[in-house]
Design a protein around this motif. Structure first.
Motif, PDB file in Angstrom:
ATOM      1  N   GLN A 135       0.811  -1.211   0.000  1.00  0.00           N
ATOM      2  CA  GLN A 135       0.000   0.000   0.000  1.00  0.00           C
ATOM      3  C   GLN A 135       0.849   1.268   0.000  1.00  0.00           C
ATOM      4  N   GLY A 136       2.158   1.131  -0.150  1.00  0.00           N
ATOM      5  CA  GLY A 136       3.023   2.290  -0.306  1.00  0.00           C
ATOM      6  C   GLY A 136       3.791   2.611   0.952  1.00  0.00           C
ATOM      7  N   LEU A 137       5.109   2.580   0.877  1.00  0.00           N
ATOM      8  CA  LEU A 137       5.951   2.837   2.048  1.00  0.00           C
ATOM      9  C   LEU A 137       6.055   4.341   2.298  1.00  0.00           C
ATOM     10  N   VAL A 138       5.061   4.905   2.970  1.00  0.00           N
ATOM     11  CA  VAL A 138       5.079   6.328   3.294  1.00  0.00           C
ATOM     12  C   VAL A 138       5.067   6.488   4.805  1.00  0.00           C
ATOM     13  N   ASP A 139       5.662   7.565   5.281  1.00  0.00           N
ATOM     14  CA  ASP A 139       5.764   7.809   6.715  1.00  0.00           C
ATOM     15  C   ASP A 139       4.370   7.881   7.351  1.00  0.00           C
ATOM     16  N   GLY A 140       4.206   7.189   8.464  1.00  0.00           N
ATOM     17  CA  GLY A 140       2.958   7.255   9.210  1.00  0.00           C
ATOM     18  C   GLY A 140       1.942   6.197   8.856  1.00  0.00           C
ATOM     19  N   MET A 141       2.212   5.336   7.877  1.00  0.00           N
ATOM     20  CA  MET A 141       1.294   4.241   7.568  1.00  0.00           C
ATOM     21  C   MET A 141       1.406   3.191   8.676  1.00  0.00           C
ATOM     22  N   LEU A 165       2.048  -2.838  17.095  1.00  0.00           N
ATOM     23  CA  LEU A 165       1.826  -1.715  16.199  1.00  0.00           C
ATOM     24  C   LEU A 165       2.927  -1.729  15.142  1.00  0.00           C
ATOM     25  N   SER A 166       2.555  -1.939  13.886  1.00  0.00           N
ATOM     26  CA  SER A 166       3.511  -1.927  12.772  1.00  0.00           C
ATOM     27  C   SER A 166       3.411  -0.574  12.081  1.00  0.00           C
ATOM     28  N   LEU A 167       4.531   0.143  12.004  1.00  0.00           N
ATOM     29  CA  LEU A 167       4.547   1.527  11.533  1.00  0.00           C
ATOM     30  C   LEU A 167       5.650   1.719  10.501  1.00  0.00           C
ATOM     31  N   CYS A 168       5.320   2.431   9.425  1.00  0.00           N
ATOM     32  CA  CYS A 168       6.307   2.724   8.382  1.00  0.00           C
ATOM     33  C   CYS A 168       6.967   4.071   8.649  1.00  0.00           C
ATOM     34  N   TYR A 169       8.289   4.097   8.561  1.00  0.00           N
ATOM     35  CA  TYR A 169       9.048   5.339   8.732  1.00  0.00           C
ATOM     36  C   TYR A 169      10.325   5.246   7.919  1.00  0.00           C
ATOM     37  N   LYS A 170      10.517   6.200   7.035  1.00  0.00           N
ATOM     38  CA  LYS A 170      11.694   6.262   6.167  1.00  0.00           C
ATOM     39  C   LYS A 170      11.885   4.967   5.378  1.00  0.00           C
ATOM     40  N   LEU A 171      10.797   4.511   4.759  1.00  0.00           N
ATOM     41  CA  LEU A 171      10.783   3.341   3.873  1.00  0.00           C
ATOM     42  C   LEU A 171      11.080   2.031   4.593  1.00  0.00           C
TER      43      LEU A 171
END
Length: 478
Positions: free
Chosen positions: A394-400, A415-421
């Motif tokens: 769904q796209g590696l963007v900050d805050g997903m 909690l799985s969180l995306c930050y800096k790819l």
């Protein structure tokens, strides 16, 4: 003083759809499900019955839950138009960042269709005996490089091959690309799979407006050492899933390119592997931008809703407000004052929640701990690997983010969180205090009565996280 956050939409709301029943020779029957019909004169029609016009074609679109929906489309229907109709019929809570994915499960290939691509033209290159399908899902990264280009284009990979742009910074070069179609050169080492062999070779590649090249001698740019690989305009770029198992790739950050009009065959694939996710994202984003810039400079612009130039995507802006006076609210413009008010509001929030939960007439069952199961960001017992895959898809963007059950710790969540790819995982632990059950991520320093409260808090406060929660991973059933 009290700080409140108000959400301001920077674009107009989508227009209401006008629905008309299909014409038929039999007497008209009231339609009990009008939302399943498409708007009048739309190139897309969703129905179990064929349309009266003979130029409609039936395609099948899958959701991420593997269920599918049949869609009647005209020969000129674009990916954007199909997405807009599916958003309406699936009753999605928001209309932003949806996309159609072209998926080839057997080959492990996936790519996001551009808004302007004609869906039937895309399907015309598929094998009739293959398992290729279209998947309707979220893709937050689709326009992300328009907002944060330098996150996708590290300075070390950018150089300028045009004399007119000498002296510009890498950020200025990217801005030129987005505004006028001027393309900087992308360069770097990639592992390339040798044809008909399992071996991989490290080669230095150059992506220019004239095409993709590789160097036959190290990283030399001399013309006699450059070998032409492909024309960017005629290429599609795919992300490769499970590349280590399928192709013996040296790393997981694999992608491939192939001629857009050719059928998807293994012998036509140019499979490439990067050293890390940022490098892969830079290359795949660059291929998209170079291809769009060759089609037309306006293809690089985000879709607009009307002549006022407002972007159709609904952006949300958080504005600091002060309501402590009698004259109504005021916008806090001083950054220092806004930060101070934010800290005060955070402390007041903790006091209010502590008081509310300590009232004698409230039991621990007033807000059931299972309330998270109704939220779109909760994904139950998905594994760590599947969670990372979903965030990547769904796209590696900050805050997903998403929340899931922990597979290693009973009664805990992750909690799985995306930050800096990159995807980071934070353990959410249940604890008790004063005879009440709470959840915490910082060893009890901050307590939450349920996961919904935890998410709402971190949507406006980073806490121990590197970034606030912004984009929930969503799976919609069609």
């Amino acid at each position: 003083s009290f700080l409140h956050y108000f959400r301001h939409d920077t674009s107009a709301a989508p227009s209401d759809l006008c629905v008309e029943p299909l014409s038929s020779s039999v007497p008209a029957i009231p339609n009990p499900f009008p939302e399943l019909c498409s708007p009048s004169k739309s190139p897309v029609l969703i129905s179990s019955l064929p349309p009266p016009s003979s130029d409609k074609h039936l395609i099948k679109v899958y959701g991420e839950d593997s269920h599918s929906r049949s869609v009647w489309v005209s020969p000129e229907a674009t990916a954007r138009e199909v997405c807009q109709m599916l958003v309406q019929t699936a009753h999605c809570s928001d209309q932003e960042n949806w996309a159609l994915l072209e998926v080839h499960p057997a080959l492990g290939l996936e790519r996001c269709l551009e808004d302007h691509e004609v869906v039937l033209e895309v399907q015309s290159s598929w094998s009739l005996k293959g398992d290729t399908k279209l998947v309707f899902c979220k893709n937050y990264a689709k326009y992300e490089f328009f907002r944060k280009p330098m996150l996708f284009f590290p300075e070390s990979m950018i150089s300028d091959s045009a004399d007119v742009n000498k002296g510009l910074t890498s950020s200025e070069l990217i801005q030129n690309l987005l505004k006028s179609g001027t393309c900087p050169e992308i360069q770097g080492f990639l592992h390339v799979k040798e044809p008909s062999r399992k071996a991989w070779k490290k080669v230095y590649f150059f992506l220019r407006r004239s095409g993709l090249y590789c160097s036959t001698k190290g990283s030399s740019k001399e013309p006699r050492h450059l070998q032409y690989v492909a024309d960017v305009k005629d290429l599609n770029v795919y992300t490769v899933v499970n590349s280590r198992k399928l192709y013996g790739a040296p790393a997981d950050f694999t992608f491939c390119i192939k001629p857009s009009r050719n059928p998807v065959r293994t012998q036509d694939l140019k499979i490439l592997c990067a050293e890390n996710e940022q490098t892969r994202t830079c290359w795949t984003s660059s291929f998209r931008l170079f291809k769009l810039s060759k089609l037309a400079p306006r293809s690089l612009e985000r879709p607009t809703n009307s002549t006022d130039g407002k972007v159709s995507s609904l952006h949300t802006i958080l504005v600091a407000m002060d309501f402590s006076g009698k004259a109504g609210g005021r916008v806090i413009q001083n950054p220092t004052e806004a930060q101070s008010a934010e800290r005060e509001e955070g402390q007041a929030w903790r006091r209010r929640e502590a008081l509310r939960c300590s009232l004698p007439n409230l039991s621990s069952g007033t807000r059931p701990s299972s309330i998270h199961k109704t939220q779109q960001w909760f994904h139950g017992g998905v594994s760590r690997k599947d969670a990372q895959r979903l965030i990547e898809k769904q796209g590696l963007v900050d805050g997903m983010f998403l929340i899931r059950d922990s597979q290693q710790h009973a009664q805990c969540f992750v909690l799985s969180l995306c930050y800096k790819l990159k995807t980071k995982h934070y353990l959410v632990i249940p604890c008790e205090e004063g005879g009440r059950k709470y959840y915490t991520m910082d060893d009890g320093l901050t307590l939450f009565v349920d996961l919904l409260q935890l998410v709402e808090f971190h949507q406006i406060n980073k806490g121990i996280l590197p970034v606030c929660l912004k984009h929930p991973c969503v799976c919609v059933a069609l």
